[in-house]
Design an enzyme around this catalytic site. Structure first.
Site: not given
Length: 439
Positions: A222, A260, A413
């Site tokens: 991330d 991601d 999230d």
């Protein structure tokens, strides 16, 4: 013999030409794939139905399990007979489905349900259409799917939502969350701190269900965002992937690999970091893709993030050729049609790059209202208001292999949007109820 839930057919829409299929003697039948399906032509020498045929082998069927065969077909002349058979691909050619039907000149969708009477790890589907006259049969959207609950996806009985429900059975939101979320199958996410992957896969296999798992531990995960973390070194990550592969072994699983990770490549500090992440993704794709009953999907971003040409290039560099394909919309909110259009653009670019036959899955956990707000603006990715639960995990549509709940509904999230002070990955009944109500 392990369960295999989903579409057993490879390239059922013939978008990848004739890949995965075979045809009979060329003296009796010829095939063409103009891009809109299959056109199979029988010659006048094909006097019997079985003289002209096309089919697909290596279809795993289990005794006592229920299946559904669907396909769309038409013929160049009305009254053409077509025999659809599923069964043993060698002598004595025993069939578990055997239907002869009459085709017209307009596309017609046919559906046949049946129960397999035997274990067939190498089952065969064939379409037979010899007529003693020249005739062309057009086929598309061929699917052979498991159709019983016993062949469905595995439901995580220890999901964050399930744990909350067990601790709060008298909460006024409990029944709504149980019915709408807890009973629905979705992905369990595994990170460096997860130690129960083998037990989870074993439990799913014992139930005869197909588990959906997300592996989320790439170095620099991330990129320092809400879900920061990941393996400390490349060596540690490769060892972790090796351990995950050993835990899955020869049991069935759907693996969503590092959400991601590829979409965020451009945000990494330098080319060395980008090269390392790409190499690690490729290592994981190859190690997991080599497992006999595992289907792997790499990170494909979402429709408003990375252009299809760039995402296809990143997927190729990250070893998508070793995987089943890629996942789009993970933890995002785009509607199914938007996601599938984007994914098909990526597959077209991959084909242009020489990587053919790749599939995709769509995360539908929270896309029931799409990604546009009341003013027609694209919502923020982090706990936006006004979203709704999407289609539960199921067989795919519009070219998708599957529609899956990957980001489990109700899991935050991060401390953002309507989820202020709720850390990433933490279940919130407040967020869950808003998703069930679409507010």
């Amino acid at each position: 013999m392990p369960a295999r839930y989903g579409d057993l057919i490879t390239n059922g829409s013939f978008r990848d030409a004739f890949t995965g299929w075979w045809s009979g003697d060329s003296a009796y039948v010829s095939v063409a794939t103009p891009g809109t399906g299959l056109e199979a032509t029988a010659t006048t020498d094909a006097a019997n139905l079985s003289d002209a045929l096309v089919g697909q082998d290596n279809l795993p069927l289990r005794s006592g399990c229920h299946y559904t065969l669907t396909f769309t077909a038409r013929a160049s002349q009305p009254g053409t007979r077509l025999r659809a058979a599923v069964g043993l691909g060698v002598e004595p050619w025993t069939t578990t489905l055997d239907k002869t039907l009459t085709l017209g000149t307009a596309d017609t969708c046919f559906t046949f349900a049946f129960t397999s009477g035997q274990d067939l790890p190498g089952g065969q589907l064939s379409f037979q259409f010899g007529q003693s006259t020249t005739v062309t049969v057009s086929l598309t959207e061929v699917r052979l799917t498991c159709s019983t609950a016993a062949e469905g996806f595995y439901t995580d009985l220890a999901s964050n939502a399930a744990q909350w429900l067990a601790a709060h059975p008298d909460d006024p939101r409990a029944k709504k969350i149980e019915k709408s979320i807890v009973r629905r199958p979705g992905a369990r996410w595994f990170t460096a701190t997860s130690t129960d992957l083998a037990a989870y896969i074993t439990a799913a296999a014992a139930a005869g269900h197909l588990p959906i798992i997300t592996l989320y531990n790439i170095v620099g995960r991330d990129n320092g965002g809400q879900s920061t973390g990941g393996a400390p070194t490349a060596e540690a990550y490769r060892a972790w992937i090796d351990a995950a592969a050993a835990a899955i072994a020869d049991r069935p699983a759907i693996v969503i690999l590092e959400p991601d990770s590829l979409a965020q490549l451009g945000d990494l500090a330098d080319e060395a970091a980008r090269a390392e992440r790409t190499a690690l993704a490729a290592y994981a794709a190859q190690a997991l893709g080599a497992l006999p009953e595992t289907v792997v999907y790499l990170d494909g971003g979402n429709a408003t993030w990375i252009r299809p040409t760039e995402m296809a290039a990143r997927l190729k560099a990250a070893g998508v050729q070793h995987a089943r394909g890629f996942a789009v919309n993970v933890a995002n909110f785009d509607a199914i049609d938007v996601c599938c259009t984007y994914a098909r653009q990526i597959t077209a670019e991959l084909t242009r790059l020489g990587v053919t036959g790749k599939g995709f899955v769509v995360d539908t956990a929270r896309n029931g209202n799409g990604a546009m707000d009341a003013a027609g603006q694209h919502v923020d990715w982090c706990n936006p208001a006004g979203r709704r639960l999407g289609v539960p995990s199921s067989i795919g549509v519009a070219g998708a292999d599957y529609l899956l709940w990957i980001k489990y509904p109700g899991d935050s999230d991060g401390s953002c949007g309507i989820g202020q002070d709720i850390p990433a990955g933490t279940f919130s009944p407040y967020l869950a109820e808003r998703l069930t109500d679409g507010i």
